[in-house]
Write a protein that holds these residues in place. Structure first.
Motif, PDB file in Angstrom:
ATOM      1  N   CYS A 173       0.836  -1.199   0.000  1.00 35.59           N
ATOM      2  CA  CYS A 173       0.000   0.000   0.000  1.00 35.59           C
ATOM      3  C   CYS A 173       0.874   1.253   0.000  1.00 35.59           C
ATOM      4  O   CYS A 173       2.068   1.198   0.300  1.00 35.59           O
ATOM      5  CB  CYS A 173      -0.911   0.003   1.221  1.00 35.59           C
ATOM      6  SG  CYS A 173      -2.106  -1.356   1.255  1.00 35.59           S
ATOM      7  N   TYR A 174       0.263   2.364  -0.344  1.00 37.90           N
ATOM      8  CA  TYR A 174       0.946   3.651  -0.371  1.00 37.90           C
ATOM      9  C   TYR A 174       0.484   4.439   0.849  1.00 37.90           C
ATOM     10  O   TYR A 174      -0.689   4.843   0.937  1.00 37.90           O
ATOM     11  CB  TYR A 174       0.594   4.391  -1.661  1.00 37.90           C
ATOM     12  CG  TYR A 174       1.473   5.584  -1.970  1.00 37.90           C
ATOM     13  CD1 TYR A 174       2.860   5.505  -1.872  1.00 37.90           C
ATOM     14  CD2 TYR A 174       0.907   6.786  -2.394  1.00 37.90           C
ATOM     15  CE1 TYR A 174       3.664   6.585  -2.175  1.00 37.90           C
ATOM     16  CE2 TYR A 174       1.707   7.883  -2.700  1.00 37.90           C
ATOM     17  CZ  TYR A 174       3.092   7.769  -2.584  1.00 37.90           C
ATOM     18  OH  TYR A 174       3.888   8.846  -2.891  1.00 37.90           O
ATOM     19  N   LEU A 175       1.377   4.636   1.825  1.00 39.60           N
ATOM     20  CA  LEU A 175       0.997   5.170   3.129  1.00 39.60           C
ATOM     21  C   LEU A 175       1.673   6.511   3.407  1.00 39.60           C
ATOM     22  O   LEU A 175       2.763   6.789   2.913  1.00 39.60           O
ATOM     23  CB  LEU A 175       1.369   4.173   4.228  1.00 39.60           C
ATOM     24  CG  LEU A 175       0.797   2.753   4.075  1.00 39.60           C
ATOM     25  CD1 LEU A 175       1.316   1.853   5.187  1.00 39.60           C
ATOM     26  CD2 LEU A 175      -0.727   2.775   4.072  1.00 39.60           C
ATOM     27  N   LEU A 176       1.023   7.298   4.242  1.00 39.93           N
ATOM     28  CA  LEU A 176       1.553   8.582   4.689  1.00 39.93           C
ATOM     29  C   LEU A 176       1.978   8.453   6.151  1.00 39.93           C
ATOM     30  O   LEU A 176       1.198   8.007   6.993  1.00 39.93           O
ATOM     31  CB  LEU A 176       0.492   9.673   4.539  1.00 39.93           C
ATOM     32  CG  LEU A 176       0.855  11.071   5.064  1.00 39.93           C
ATOM     33  CD1 LEU A 176       2.045  11.642   4.298  1.00 39.93           C
ATOM     34  CD2 LEU A 176      -0.348  12.015   4.966  1.00 39.93           C
ATOM     35  N   ASP A 177       3.220   8.821   6.444  1.00 40.21           N
ATOM     36  CA  ASP A 177       3.740   8.809   7.808  1.00 40.21           C
ATOM     37  C   ASP A 177       3.825  10.256   8.280  1.00 40.21           C
ATOM     38  O   ASP A 177       4.679  11.022   7.834  1.00 40.21           O
ATOM     39  CB  ASP A 177       5.118   8.140   7.844  1.00 40.21           C
ATOM     40  CG  ASP A 177       5.672   8.019   9.257  1.00 40.21           C
ATOM     41  OD1 ASP A 177       4.991   8.455  10.209  1.00 40.21           O
ATOM     42  OD2 ASP A 177       6.784   7.485   9.412  1.00 40.21           O
ATOM     43  N   ILE A 178       2.921  10.637   9.188  1.00 39.73           N
ATOM     44  CA  ILE A 178       2.802  12.022   9.643  1.00 39.73           C
ATOM     45  C   ILE A 178       3.652  12.231  10.888  1.00 39.73           C
ATOM     46  O   ILE A 178       3.477  11.545  11.887  1.00 39.73           O
ATOM     47  CB  ILE A 178       1.330  12.366   9.941  1.00 39.73           C
ATOM     48  CG1 ILE A 178       0.475  12.105   8.693  1.00 39.73           C
ATOM     49  CG2 ILE A 178       1.188  13.806  10.408  1.00 39.73           C
ATOM     50  CD1 ILE A 178      -0.990  11.932   8.985  1.00 39.73           C
ATOM     51  N   GLY A 179       4.576  13.198  10.823  1.00 38.60           N
ATOM     52  CA  GLY A 179       5.542  13.367  11.904  1.00 38.60           C
ATOM     53  C   GLY A 179       6.558  12.245  11.848  1.00 38.60           C
ATOM     54  O   GLY A 179       6.901  11.639  12.859  1.00 38.60           O
ATOM     55  N   CYS A 180       7.073  11.985  10.654  1.00 36.02           N
ATOM     56  CA  CYS A 180       7.914  10.809  10.405  1.00 36.02           C
ATOM     57  C   CYS A 180       9.268  10.882  11.086  1.00 36.02           C
ATOM     58  O   CYS A 180       9.928   9.858  11.285  1.00 36.02           O
ATOM     59  CB  CYS A 180       8.112  10.611   8.906  1.00 36.02           C
ATOM     60  SG  CYS A 180       9.043  11.953   8.108  1.00 36.02           S
TER      61      CYS A 180
END
Length: 274
Positions: free
Chosen positions: A51-58
């Motif tokens: 999947c294509y995921l977003l890591d917020i505050g990576c």
């Protein structure tokens, strides 16, 4: 001990010294990995499908490494340039974006299959500048996040609410932005193991996942043991083993990155040095 968000804004608190200290602390790294693995579990992603995921505050890419280890592609967003600099040095596989989450998610509509965030959401509840209004910043963030997720996606935030009022503030703005869901509290009766996860869904009235540590069965089996058992059942390579290393190198080759050639020594355990 004072909460970090009360000491300085995140882009100042996480300077070069703090960023390196954070990434080199083995205890912090272990906790970060465990919390991200739990967050991915709560996303309920389709099995055996990247999947294509977003890591917020990576940050320095610790949670992003968990995502890539599980075969997913990711984009990281963080306000600390020093943290992102460490992530670049670590050669993480995700794409990195320098951005303030309180100003919204700068991505096209329907881009991501899901989003995770570890230990970052509580920073939005603090006003670091005179122009900062937590209610507005939270709504801007959640409404733009809702837009950039696919309509079957979830977003899971591990965070540290200061009190019940702060938790209500966060959840209220998320629901106002269009999300469904609520807070899942793992190990609610433990002072050290208790963790808060805000689980948000973009559509449908789906029951929240069951929290860990709420009955005798879940207390009797550690979360780590459960993760290892599930990985083995799904046929995933044990982390740091030969197969895991070969899979990671192959992913890097597909991305056009320079990788050392495989040999009989790849993944072999080295002798202890005296």
């Amino acid at each position: 001990m004072s909460r970090p968000e009360y000491l300085a804004p995140p882009e100042i608190f996480y300077n070069e010294e703090e960023a390196r200290k954070y990434t080199q602390n083995s205890r912090i790294m272990d906790i970060q990995v465990q919390m991200c693995e739990r967050a991915v579990e709560l996303l309920v992603l389709p099995e055996d499908s990247p999947c294509y995921l977003l890591d917020i505050g990576c940050g320095s890419g610790l949670s992003g490494s968990v995502l890539e280890d599980q075969g997913h592609f990711w984009v990281g967003l963080d306000i600390s340039e020093a943290m992102l600099g460490v992530a670049v040095e670590r050669e993480v596989e995700g794409d990195l974006t320098l951005s303030d989450m309180g100003q919204g998610c700068p991505f096209r509509a329907g881009t991501f299959d899901g989003a995770v965030s570890i230990s970052a959401l509580q920073w939005l509840c603090n006003a670091d500048k005179s122009c900062h209004k937590p209610v507005q910043r939270l709504y801007t963030f959640f409404s733009t996040l809702y837009a950039c997720l696919s309509r079957s996606a979830r977003a899971v935030f591990q965070f540290y609410p200061e009190n019940s009022d702060q938790m209500e503030l966060v959840t209220a703005q998320a629901m106002r932005a269009g999300f469904y869901g609520g807070v899942v509290v793992d190990y609610p009766n433990s002072t050290k193991a208790k963790k808060y996860f805000l689980v948000l869904m973009t559509g449908g009235s789906v029951p929240l996942p069951k929290a860990l540590g709420t009955d005798e069965d879940s207390q009797g089996i550690s979360h780590t043991a459960k993760r290892e058992r599930l990985k083995q059942q799904r046929g995933k390579s044990i982390k740091k083993g030969r197969n895991w290393i070969l899979e990671k190198k192959e992913r890097r080759r597909r991305q056009g990155k320079e990788v050392r050639q495989d040999s009989k020594y790849t993944g072999r355990k080295r002798r202890e040095k005296f």
